[in-house]
Enzyme design. Structure first.
Site, short mmCIF file in Angstrom:
data_model
loop_
_atom_site.label_atom_id
_atom_site.label_comp_id
_atom_site.label_asym_id
_atom_site.label_seq_id
_atom_site.Cartn_x
_atom_site.Cartn_y
_atom_site.Cartn_z
N HIS A 1 60.91 92.39 34.54
CA HIS A 1 60.10 93.53 34.12
C HIS A 1 60.04 93.64 32.60
CE1 HIS A 1 58.48 97.63 34.86
NE2 HIS A 1 58.99 97.84 33.65
N HIS B 1 53.30 100.72 39.09
CA HIS B 1 54.46 101.49 39.54
C HIS B 1 54.58 101.32 41.04
CE1 HIS B 1 57.16 104.73 37.69
NE2 HIS B 1 57.28 103.62 37.02
#
Lengths: 774, 276
Positions: free
Chosen positions: A66, A112
């Site tokens: 990430h 998300h």
């Protein structure tokens, strides 16, 4: 030199075996593989000491997929980041691009997905919160939000739902509510987006959030410290246990039993009423020249923001962790250091300006706390109550691994035999069925829940047309500044059904679609950003899909000279039931020279002629027609980049010279759906004749989703001028605005549908699943 | 007084979010609008040069948004803060005949404060009306058409003909105008008799209609009311979002020179420049 705290826990790493290290990574939630753990071991062997638990957690954060894009960077560099234009001013948390002499716009989109799959309301809300901060920390006022959403089928039978998977209707309801309650409260309009339903998203929905902002060039900030005496001021929300390990959990596959761990703290809690004044106050501090740099606290929390800001400025940092305001007592230092609690920003401030900054934030009731300072040495040092708990060389800490992992590219789809259904007996029924399919049907249920007009700058709105009849448009247009009629056109596109068959063409098509959306309202594509949602990159076939997609996007973007000054990659979107279809979401921003010349998709006036721009080809692969009626084709719509470029110029000019009354790009459902939507928005019928177009079956003429095509309603009397402007692209007159039904004719067949029937089929679907009255 | 001398106080706290476009609307009409945080009026955490007095302004505006998150009930928290800390200043401001405008959340706050409907006194001790949850149970952002129903009492609509229909979008979850059930008819009659009803939701034909033309299910289709003196006015739809022609929902079909909402701002400024 401070000593290490006697209360800190050292971890035995120097003599650890391979098995020990794998266990260490798992138990600590570090998500580092063995090779990475070995690199860490080597570093500490060099230092001659064991790591502290805080240090290991920090490295886990900084080296997560990430945060450091370790699997994707090699491809992004080759195909996307290499596209450079002088208009790009800055590449930071958001990209910053030239708008006019004194202003720039910022853009970014991210995912998300995992939080939203577990807790849709909070996951989506904090997604909005995060993307807003990415734009804000460049010194830009957010002006538009964009939300492309992807779910499993709304009618999926409850009894067949895999264990631990939440029903698509529940996720859809929760995600929209989360975006609504957060976006509406902070006062940033949600102007664009998409909703796509597909079996492949059943276990792992794809929730992307994009944001566009506007800044005075003099206020643009780097995500960096400026001098070796800068003070770090943490502003906004307090720090708690929410959002611990968010990034590391986002860097592994979603499993059934992980849900409990997520709910135990990995999903952050959003607080829009802390965020709303935080936006104002940060922008006012920037406007008053009080800031040297700014960055948002997102993934990895303090552990990422401090190191990255210091390194980007060429220095190091020292933080006094006990100064961090907490939500609750009893947090461990490592929890404070990596917590992803929301609504926090980090400011770098010159010492003499600290008092002014603190006063400003106090006036607006926003918490602001100096928590550390810049140091000359390129190290990050964290003290807790005066004792050292972390000390890492920045170059090691922030130099995450970069891989060229193994990938394969499966081209079997090319060999699969085509299976095309027989020509429909009744084309009217076929159109009605298509227009009521959830992927095409009205998204008014979603759109009306979002405030798309707050700030009073949404000139072209998401629903376009006569009052009471408005239908989907192609792009939204924002007039971001008071003193000028220049505008920003914003659109988004993705087509997972193309991408799962042919990822290269899927990537190309997403860029094509977003560009034609922008041109349709009168904008010219200026920059792109993307969110690439894929499965586990450690599996070579998934990574192959990713590489092909990126290559496709890059191919078209580079030919058009469109930079991608920001972007986001979301891997590990898979469960034990499989991975999501490759989902490259492209967000495009176009410049509009004068918003007063913008047009919308709704038909305007009886007897105006209707033209088709572009060629329709037998490219039915991935089409909504085949999805709804069954069948298969490996031929996904291609993109001819030269033709795309010429066509964009032609449409842009024809709109801006005000020859076109309404324009709609041709995408899902083909010409038949495009003309139907135009008619619905204008509450007026149309007659078009396809018999003089390409020699392909009627179903292809009506429903093919070939790229680089638009329908244009041209003002009577301006036909000659229009034809003159579009002379070097394929254009054909199809018919005219007429009557109160949509009639589509081919050589021997005809579809004719009353507007009321069309409207009923189009507007009901989503409401029927989700409740309420259209 | 001259329009450029008219000082407009655009009041904010955390969660207010329509202050920029609302102050812009007043500035476009030539007035001097200032965004003022509640703490500046109360003198909390302010430097002397940041402190403001309500009496120095000619117009008070409470813009749209979600003040304090609209937790508890829309508008309840800001109303309570104002009532407890600046009730006297506010009542005096209104009694002097100075205009007060509440848009969306601002309307909810004026009702919570008891200055709207303001039938018997400037500020009632308890609210006498309510803006309840929309019938749909959801937030509704959509263009609406409003008929000016006022006969001339409201100083915010003097530039509109009676019966004139204007366009302004709504964006709220709690906008259903309601009166206490046991006094509903009596109070509604009083509002009518006092000429306190200002805007009513209508459809494209100008008729009173149900959802979605009336987006929330308001009693009598009420979208905006004024107090019995006509100087305090609240409306749920956003006139600042239709100040310019290109802000209207269907402007690409029929471009007006000005947006419909402009009349609200011009009306009140016309009143103030003539009166003061």
């Amino acid at each position: 030199m401070e000593e290490f705290s006697s209360e800190i826990r050292f971890v035995s790493l120097l003599d650890a075996s391979d098995d020990d290290m794998v266990l260490l990574s798992d138990e600590g939630g570090l998500a580092l593989d063995l090779a990475e753990m070995k690199r860490v071991q080597e570093y500490y062997r060099g230092k001659g000491r064991e790591p502290t638990d805080v240090e290991l957690q920090s490295i886990g954060q900084a080296w997560s997929e990430h945060c450091c894009y370790k699997s994707s960077k090699v491809f992004l560099k080759e195909y996307l980041m290499s596209i450079d234009t002088p208009s790009v001013i800055l590449r930071g948390d958001a990209g910053v691009v030239d708008f006019d002499e004194d202003h720039a716009y910022a853009l970014r989109i991210e995912s998300h997905n995992h939080p939203s799959a577990v807790e849709p309301y909070g996951g989506a809300a904090t997604g909005i919160g995060g993307i807003i901060r990415d734009v804000l920390c460049m010194g830009a006022q957010p002006v538009a939000l964009i939300d492309p959403l992807h779910f499993g089928p709304l009618d999926f039978p409850h009894d067949k739902l895999p264990k631990g998977v939440k029903h698509p209707r529940y996720l859809f309801e929760g995600v929209v509510a989360g975006i609504r309650d957060y976006g509406n409260r902070i006062g940033i309009p949600t102007v664009s987006g998409s909703v796509h339903f597909h079996d492949g998203y059943l276990g792992n929905c794809i929730i992307n959030v994009g944001c566009v902002g506007i800044a005075k060039k003099k206020n643009i900030l780097k995500n960096a410290v400026k001098t070796d005496s800068d003070v770090f001021i943490l502003v906004g929300g307090r720090t708690g246990r929410d959002g611990i390990h968010g990034v590391t959990y986002a860097s592994v596959e979603l499993t059934e039993d992980m849900e409990e761990e997520w709910m135990g703290g990995a999903v952050q809690l959003g607080d829009p009423i802390t965020k709303e004044p935080l936006i104002h106050t940060c922008l006012e501090a920037a406007e008053r020249g009080l800031l040297n740099g700014m960055k948002d606290l997102g993934g990895g929390g303090l552990s990422c923001v401090v190191g990255e800001m210091a390194l980007a400025g060429g220095f190091g940092a020292e933080v006094n962790l006990e100064k961090v305001p907490l939500k609750e007592e009893g947090l461990q230092p490592w929890e404070m250091w990596i917590s992803e609690s929301q609504e926090r920003m980090m400011l770098a401030v010159a010492p003499e300006k600290v008092d002014d900054v603190l006063h400003l934030f106090k006036l607006y009731d926003v918490l602001a706390t100096p928590i550390g300072r810049v140091i000359k040495d390129r190290i990050v040092r964290v003290l807790y109550e005066g004792k050292k708990i972390l000390e890492l060389d920045l170059d090691f800490y922030t130099a995450g691994p970069e891989y060229c992992r193994e990938y394969t590219h499966d081209t079997r789809y090319l060999e699969e035999p085509e299976a095309i259904p027989d020509e429909p007996e009744d084309y009217s029924k076929t159109i009605l069925k298509l227009i009521s399919s959830p992927n095409i049907a009205s998204k008014a249920w979603v759109i009306h829940q979002y405030d798309h007009e707050v700030r009073g700058a949404t000139v072209v709105k998401p629903l376009q047309g006569k009052m009471g009849y408005a239908c989907h448009g192609d792009a939204a247009v924002i007039k971001p500044l008071e003193h000028t009629f220049r505008g920003l056109a914003v659109a988004t596109a993705t087509n997972p059904t193309f991408s799962e068959i042919d990822p290269f063409r899927g990537g190309m098509s997403a860029v094509d679609e977003v560009c034609r959306n922008i041109a349709a309202v009168g904008g010219f594509p200026d920059s792109l950003t993307n969110c690439l949602n894929f499965g586990n990159p450690e599996k070579p076939d998934r990574l192959g899909l990713f590489r092909e997609t990126v290559r496709g996007i890059g191919h078209v973007a580079s030919h058009l000279g469109l930079p991608l000054p920001s972007g986001n990659v979301s891997f590990y979107n898979e469960t034990e039931h499989g991975h999501v279809p490759p989902t490259p979401v492209v967000l495009g921003v176009g410049k509009v020279p004068d918003v007063r010349r913008c047009i919308t998709s709704d038909l305007k006036e009886q007897d105006n002629p209707i033209f088709l721009i572009g060629d329709t080809k037998n490219e039915m692969g991935g089409s909504e027609y085949l999805r709804v009626f069954g069948g298969h084709s490996g031929t996904v719509p291609n993109v001819n980049v030269g033709m795309l470029k010429k066509s964009l110029h032609a449409v842009f000019r024809a709109v801006n010279e005000q020859t076109i009354a309404s324009c709609h790009d041709i995408s899902h459902g083909g010409i038949a759906i495009a003309i139907s939507e135009m008619a619905l928005g204008g509450d007026v019928g149309a007659f078009i004749d396809l018999s003089k177009t390409e020699r392909v079956p009627t179903s292809v003429k009506m429903f093919s989703e070939s790229n680089t095509r638009w329908l244009a309603e041209v003002w009577r009397g301006k036909e000659d001028r229009f034809l003159d402007i579009v002379s070097d692209v394929p254009v054909r007159k199809l018919g005219m605005v007429k009557g109160s039904s949509v009639i589509i004719a081919d050589s021997n067949v005809k579809a004719g549908i009353f507007l009321e029937d069309l409207s009923e089929a189009w507007k009901r679907t989503i409401y029927d699943y989700m409740g309420g009255t259209p | 007084m001259k329009v450029e001398d008219v000082k407009v106080c655009i009041l904010i706290i955390e969660g207010t979010n329509c202050e920029a476009e609302t102050s812009q609307a007043f500035r476009r009409s030539g007035a001097s609008a200032e965004i003022v945080h509640l703490k500046q009026l109360l003198g909390q955490d302010t430097k002397p040069e940041e402190t403001r007095k309500l009496e120095d302004y000619e117009i008070l505006v409470i813009p749209g948004g979600f003040s304090s998150g609209d937790y508890v009930r829309a508008g309840a928290i800001l109303a309570a803060r104002m009532k407890s800390r600046m009730e006297d200043e506010l009542v005096q401001f209104i009694d002097e005949g100075k205009p007060v405008l509440g848009i969306c959340n601002g309307f909810q706050i004026l009702v919570e404060l008891g200055v709207l409907p303001g039938i018997e006194s400037t500020m009632s001790r308890y609210p006498t009306a309510s803006l309840g949850w929309n019938d749909s149970g959801r937030f509704e952002c959509r263009p609406t058409l409003l008929e000016n129903w006022n006969k001339g009492k409201c100083i915010f609509t003097t530039k509109l003909e009676r019966g004139q229909i204007i366009q302004a979008p709504t964006a709220h979850a709690e906008g259903k105008f309601m009166l206490p059930k046991h006094r509903e008819k009596e109070l509604l009659d009083t509002l009518k008799d006092n000429d306190q009803i200002v805007f009513r939701y209508v459809d494209a034909e100008g008729q009173i209609a149900g959802y979605p033309w009336n987006p929330n299910g308001s009693l009598f289709g009420i979208a905006g009311i004024c107090n019995s003196e006509g100087n305090v006015f609240g409306m749920m739809p956003h006139p600042e979002r239709t100040y310019l022609g290109i802000q209207q929902a269907d402007w690409t079909r029929n471009v007006p020179d000005n947006g419909d909402g402009k009349a609200v701002f011009e009306s009140v400024l016309d009143h103030v420049t003539k009166k003061f």
